[in-house]
Design a protein around this motif. Sequence first.
Motif, short mmCIF file in Angstrom:
data_model
loop_
_atom_site.label_atom_id
_atom_site.label_comp_id
_atom_site.label_asym_id
_atom_site.label_seq_id
_atom_site.Cartn_x
_atom_site.Cartn_y
_atom_site.Cartn_z
N GLY A 1 0.81 -1.20 0.00
CA GLY A 1 0.00 0.00 0.00
C GLY A 1 0.84 1.25 0.00
O GLY A 1 1.98 1.27 -0.48
N ALA A 2 0.30 2.31 0.58
CA ALA A 2 0.99 3.59 0.62
C ALA A 2 2.05 3.59 1.71
O ALA A 2 1.93 2.91 2.74
CB ALA A 2 -0.02 4.70 0.86
N SER A 3 3.11 4.36 1.48
CA SER A 3 4.17 4.49 2.48
C SER A 3 4.61 5.94 2.55
O SER A 3 4.45 6.72 1.61
CB SER A 3 5.37 3.60 2.12
OG SER A 3 5.96 4.02 0.90
N SER A 26 4.33 7.68 -1.21
CA SER A 26 4.27 6.87 -2.42
C SER A 26 3.27 5.74 -2.25
O SER A 26 3.00 5.28 -1.14
CB SER A 26 5.65 6.30 -2.77
OG SER A 26 6.14 5.48 -1.72
N ASN A 27 2.71 5.33 -3.38
CA ASN A 27 1.92 4.11 -3.46
C ASN A 27 2.27 3.44 -4.79
O ASN A 27 3.27 3.80 -5.42
CB ASN A 27 0.41 4.39 -3.31
CG ASN A 27 -0.15 5.31 -4.39
OD1 ASN A 27 0.44 5.46 -5.47
ND2 ASN A 27 -1.29 5.91 -4.11
N SER A 28 1.50 2.48 -5.23
CA SER A 28 1.84 1.77 -6.45
C SER A 28 1.63 2.62 -7.70
O SER A 28 2.08 2.24 -8.78
CB SER A 28 1.00 0.49 -6.56
OG SER A 28 -0.38 0.80 -6.62
N ALA A 84 -3.64 8.20 -0.79
CA ALA A 84 -4.34 6.96 -0.42
C ALA A 84 -3.55 5.74 -0.89
O ALA A 84 -2.63 5.85 -1.71
CB ALA A 84 -5.74 6.96 -1.01
N ALA A 85 -3.93 4.58 -0.41
CA ALA A 85 -3.16 3.36 -0.66
C ALA A 85 -3.11 3.00 -2.14
O ALA A 85 -2.06 2.58 -2.64
CB ALA A 85 -3.75 2.21 0.15
N LYS A 86 -4.20 3.14 -2.86
CA LYS A 86 -4.23 2.67 -4.24
C LYS A 86 -4.67 3.72 -5.25
O LYS A 86 -4.57 3.49 -6.44
CB LYS A 86 -5.16 1.45 -4.35
CG LYS A 86 -4.69 0.25 -3.53
CD LYS A 86 -5.62 -0.93 -3.70
CE LYS A 86 -5.13 -2.13 -2.90
NZ LYS A 86 -6.05 -3.31 -3.06
N GLU A 87 -5.12 4.85 -4.80
CA GLU A 87 -5.63 5.88 -5.72
C GLU A 87 -4.51 6.70 -6.33
O GLU A 87 -3.54 7.05 -5.63
CB GLU A 87 -6.58 6.82 -4.98
CG GLU A 87 -7.93 6.28 -4.66
CD GLU A 87 -8.81 7.36 -4.07
OE1 GLU A 87 -9.59 7.97 -4.82
OE2 GLU A 87 -8.70 7.60 -2.86
N PRO A 88 -4.61 7.09 -7.61
CA PRO A 88 -3.66 8.04 -8.20
C PRO A 88 -4.12 9.47 -7.93
O PRO A 88 -4.42 10.24 -8.85
CB PRO A 88 -3.73 7.68 -9.69
CG PRO A 88 -5.14 7.23 -9.90
CD PRO A 88 -5.55 6.54 -8.63
N ALA A 89 -4.19 9.83 -6.65
CA ALA A 89 -4.71 11.14 -6.26
C ALA A 89 -4.00 11.63 -5.01
O ALA A 89 -3.67 10.85 -4.11
CB ALA A 89 -6.22 11.07 -6.03
N ALA A 95 -3.47 5.18 4.34
CA ALA A 95 -2.89 6.20 3.47
C ALA A 95 -1.52 6.61 3.99
O ALA A 95 -1.14 6.31 5.13
CB ALA A 95 -3.82 7.41 3.40
N ALA A 96 -0.77 7.30 3.11
CA ALA A 96 0.47 7.94 3.52
C ALA A 96 0.16 9.43 3.66
O ALA A 96 -0.42 10.03 2.76
CB ALA A 96 1.56 7.73 2.46
#
Length: 375
Positions: free
Chosen positions: A73-75, A92-94, A243-248, A213-214
């Motif tokens: 997830g996010a870091s 950062s996240n993926s 957020a963990a997976k969002e590109p936002a 989230a980060a």
Amino acid sequence: QMCIRDSSRRSRDKTKTGKESRAISPARRSVLRSQCNCAWWHGVFGGLYLPHLRAAIWKELLVAERLLAKRGGASARIADIDLDSAEEAVLSNSRLCVCIDPGRGGMLRELSILGKSVNLADTLARRYEAYHEAVLHPVHDDASGAKSIHEQTPLKRNDLDRYLFYDRHLLGSFIDYFMDSEPGTADLMQGNPGDETWWNAPYGCELLDTKAAAAVRLRREGGVRATDGRSLVVRLCREMTLAAKEPALDAATRLEVVGGEGEIIWGQMLYFNLLSASGTDRGYRAAGRAGGLADEFSSRTDELFIFDQWRNIGITVKCRPEAELRMFPVYTVSASESGLELTYQATAVLLFWRTALGKYAPFEASVRLELGDAG
């Protein structure tokens, strides 16, 4: 700059085994490619002033970053990632990688889309160069027939003097602007508005303990001038969340008075490098209007969409409450082997609000950046 250190170090790691080890060689190759010298300095061929050269460097660095990234997830972390003796915050996240510089006004220095290997924050400040004298003070042929500066350094446009403006701080998103009057796009294109004591000031920075989230919190307290000339002391708190997976990326800001009261105009500047302001494949839509990135645009709105069809990038800017918006291109005048030329560096977007601050009247605003396809 973040990836230069981290990716280089990790790509040299010889101890990995299994599936990870197969990513080491391609990652190291990308890091070595990123060290091509053309975009790292300003030579006779344009160098770092050319955004497509810088974009190629960032592409390789982000390829390496993606290959070496840990799944999950996010870091968030705080570290001196660019070796300037000051710490930065990295979220950062993926999908995204964000770098925030608390020591320089809390500005966002990197906004990278990992899947597209693009850093949208890749811009640079407008600075004086010695060859600008050829534009500011042209020298004509003398009686001996000696060549003028124009002939030695040809001007590729006759109106370059209209674009010779210099910035007083590095260009990065989410710098806070406190202004005593509402700026026009022409004023903004000529330089940085408002109280300069906030631009490069250090902000307090701490990581937030969130599971999904980060996030990081930035704080600063300082003096500002109200629209009627009175002095106020304002406390600013901003939480930036990935957020963990969002590109936002979400940025929520709260302003409250520590001393005094009055009406202020506060805003935040955003910078996005879309490589070029020309062509029909790049543009914007907002408030029922559409145009190209070379346009100057003013409106009151709560949403802006900027697109780059060539790289299939769409940027949605959402703000709450509704804000005054000023959008304009940022250009530099730089030298290349064929002469002095005008080079696009970024699309600048200023969002600002006029609000009354008092002891029991704080102000809160949020800005959300959603990164996706051009559509």
